[in-house]
Motif scaffolding. Sequence first.
Motif, short mmCIF file in Angstrom:
data_model
loop_
_atom_site.label_atom_id
_atom_site.label_comp_id
_atom_site.label_asym_id
_atom_site.label_seq_id
_atom_site.Cartn_x
_atom_site.Cartn_y
_atom_site.Cartn_z
N TYR A 247 -5.69 29.60 36.51
CA TYR A 247 -6.33 29.33 37.81
C TYR A 247 -7.83 29.62 37.73
CZ TYR A 247 -1.42 29.77 39.05
OH TYR A 247 -0.05 29.64 39.10
N PRO A 248 -8.67 28.73 38.31
CA PRO A 248 -10.13 28.95 38.26
C PRO A 248 -10.56 30.28 38.87
CG PRO A 248 -9.63 26.72 38.98
CD PRO A 248 -8.32 27.45 38.93
N ASP A 249 -9.85 30.76 39.89
CA ASP A 249 -10.27 31.99 40.58
C ASP A 249 -10.09 33.24 39.72
OD1 ASP A 249 -10.97 30.52 42.77
OD2 ASP A 249 -9.16 30.96 43.93
N GLU A 250 -9.41 33.12 38.58
CA GLU A 250 -9.26 34.28 37.69
C GLU A 250 -10.55 34.57 36.93
OE1 GLU A 250 -5.26 34.79 35.68
OE2 GLU A 250 -5.29 32.62 36.00
N ARG A 251 -11.45 33.60 36.90
CA ARG A 251 -12.70 33.78 36.17
C ARG A 251 -13.53 34.90 36.79
NH1 ARG A 251 -13.99 28.45 36.45
NH2 ARG A 251 -15.71 28.73 37.89
N HIS A 252 -14.28 35.60 35.95
CA HIS A 252 -15.16 36.65 36.46
C HIS A 252 -16.18 36.03 37.41
CE1 HIS A 252 -18.16 39.88 36.49
NE2 HIS A 252 -17.15 40.67 36.15
N PRO A 253 -16.51 36.71 38.52
CA PRO A 253 -17.43 36.12 39.51
C PRO A 253 -18.78 35.71 38.95
CG PRO A 253 -16.34 38.08 40.40
CD PRO A 253 -15.96 38.01 38.97
N SER A 254 -19.23 36.37 37.89
CA SER A 254 -20.55 36.03 37.34
C SER A 254 -20.52 34.81 36.42
CB SER A 254 -21.11 37.23 36.56
OG SER A 254 -20.32 37.51 35.42
N ALA A 255 -19.33 34.32 36.09
CA ALA A 255 -19.20 33.17 35.19
C ALA A 255 -19.19 31.88 36.01
CB ALA A 255 -17.93 33.28 34.37
N THR A 256 -20.08 30.97 35.69
CA THR A 256 -20.16 29.72 36.43
C THR A 256 -19.09 28.72 35.99
OG1 THR A 256 -21.78 28.86 34.84
CG2 THR A 256 -22.63 29.98 36.82
N GLN A 257 -18.57 28.91 34.79
CA GLN A 257 -17.50 28.04 34.32
C GLN A 257 -16.66 28.78 33.29
OE1 GLN A 257 -19.64 24.68 32.69
NE2 GLN A 257 -19.93 25.65 30.70
N GLY A 258 -15.53 28.20 32.94
CA GLY A 258 -14.63 28.83 31.98
C GLY A 258 -15.15 28.71 30.56
N ASN A 259 -14.32 29.07 29.61
CA ASN A 259 -14.69 29.06 28.20
C ASN A 259 -13.87 27.99 27.49
OD1 ASN A 259 -15.37 29.62 25.56
ND2 ASN A 259 -14.24 31.55 25.45
N LYS A 260 -14.54 27.01 26.93
CA LYS A 260 -13.81 25.94 26.23
C LYS A 260 -13.49 26.32 24.80
CE LYS A 260 -17.92 23.31 24.79
NZ LYS A 260 -17.79 23.56 23.34
N GLY A 261 -14.19 27.31 24.25
CA GLY A 261 -13.95 27.72 22.87
C GLY A 261 -14.58 26.77 21.86
N ASN A 262 -14.39 27.09 20.59
CA ASN A 262 -15.00 26.27 19.54
C ASN A 262 -14.03 25.29 18.90
OD1 ASN A 262 -13.44 28.04 17.95
ND2 ASN A 262 -14.87 27.88 16.24
N LEU A 263 -12.76 25.35 19.29
CA LEU A 263 -11.77 24.39 18.80
C LEU A 263 -11.42 23.47 19.95
CD1 LEU A 263 -9.80 23.28 16.71
CD2 LEU A 263 -8.20 25.11 17.32
N THR A 264 -11.91 22.23 19.88
CA THR A 264 -11.81 21.33 21.02
C THR A 264 -11.39 19.93 20.57
OG1 THR A 264 -14.15 20.72 20.83
CG2 THR A 264 -13.61 22.58 22.29
N ALA A 265 -11.06 19.13 21.57
CA ALA A 265 -10.66 17.75 21.31
C ALA A 265 -11.47 16.81 22.19
CB ALA A 265 -9.17 17.57 21.60
N LYS A 266 -11.71 15.60 21.68
CA LYS A 266 -12.28 14.52 22.48
C LYS A 266 -11.27 13.39 22.51
CE LYS A 266 -17.17 15.60 22.16
NZ LYS A 266 -18.54 15.05 22.04
N VAL A 267 -10.95 12.95 23.72
CA VAL A 267 -9.94 11.92 23.92
C VAL A 267 -10.64 10.63 24.33
CG1 VAL A 267 -7.82 11.31 25.13
CG2 VAL A 267 -8.35 13.72 24.69
N SER A 268 -10.51 9.61 23.49
CA SER A 268 -11.24 8.37 23.77
C SER A 268 -10.62 7.23 22.98
CB SER A 268 -12.72 8.52 23.39
OG SER A 268 -13.42 7.31 23.59
N GLY A 269 -10.48 6.08 23.64
CA GLY A 269 -10.04 4.87 22.95
C GLY A 269 -8.68 4.98 22.29
N GLY A 270 -7.80 5.74 22.86
CA GLY A 270 -6.46 5.86 22.30
C GLY A 270 -6.32 6.89 21.20
#
Length: 429
Positions: A159-182
């Motif tokens: 849930y977004p509200d679990e984030r610390h109040p000083s954080a403007t967004q969550g943490n995506k980390g360094n292992l990520t995916a891009k979804v595009s074109g199937g």
Amino acid sequence: MTQKLDRDGSVRPGLPHVELTGFEILSDDERVVQDATHKFARDVMRPMGIAIDKLSAEESIAPGSPYWDFMRIAVESGIGFDADPGDVPPQLLARLQAIVIEELGWGDMGLTVSLAAAAFANMMAKRVGNQELIELTEGKLGCWIATQPDRGSDGTMLYPDERHPSATQGNKGNLTAKVSGGDIVINGQSSAWVSNGPVAQVAIMSIAADYGDGFFDDGGHPRGVEVIVPLDLPGVSRGKPLEKLGQRALPQGEVYFDNVKVPVRYAVSLGDDYWRGHASTWSTAGVGMGQMATGLARAAFELAMQYAHERRQGGALLAEHQMVQYRLGTMARNVETMRAVARRATEYTVLSPAKHPYYTGGSKVTCTDLAFEVADEALQIFGGYGLTREYPLEKLFRDARAARIEDGENHLLNMKFGYLNALLYRASL
């Protein structure tokens, strides 16, 4: 319950009925399953777990290691987490699952986690009913990649509200995916704590994803994808297996991804369905931890009970001293508590139309914390002998300590269970 005459002729109660797992009543079918699993745990798992524990991390996964003998024997014996339950009713399935996994945990917790991770990708493919993925993962040794060097607990914030109040967004980390074109293109590295990471052939991955408009939604919460990835694809590489304190029979290590491409149809939770799917995956994984920990604690308690009937102190067996009886009683209560909590969580997770990993996490905390208490007290009863490798207590102690961190660090999970209860209270107003 039988009755006996005391010396003065009075009637006193006989001993209560107990099963291998304590104060419960099993059906004949349940007892057959339990006995067969216990024999496998006693004759195969425990000696192999002890043998692997003495090896280096590299040696433990090398050809000819007891680890590979164990995996081969497990397959040949039909022991695994991805077995077809057939027409077994869900309530009975939940009960059998708890009975079986407790026995495996009694044998060796690290090997039990490895067996569970090995089956996990196939289990998730079956959950979504994707026949292509079922065939892709069938008979393959799997792993679950959900933590990263810079994104551990962050990935469990549903849930977004679990984030610390000083954080403007969550943490995506360094292992990520891009979804595009199937296609789904994956880059980055996992943490070193991926169970079966050094040996797995296929992975179920839970990672942040960009669908074309960034990694975060309007509330700053990461988007994500759960996807099954064969680990023989170009761009996949491994780090060294991790040297660690406990559960050394469980191989763990990093997995690296460099522009690894899989088709979108390999996803099991995609787009807006990601967080709900991730919650379901996490619930399925987490419920087993309590069952395994119960088996570990039972093993430690049984060893302490045996030793208390062999060791003499102050002119009597340890077991004849009232303080030792008190300590054994506390250990036995803890094991009974763990079993009750683990089975309740199992039944809820199997039967509930809306299972939740924060509840599963709460049960994991209870069971693994108590398992550590039992292992610690069992080692204390052994005294100095408990610290030596001559006896198996020091290994159980180390394995129990690792369980308080794996599959979610216990303080964090306890906090999440509290947060869930607060959400339930607000929803009831």
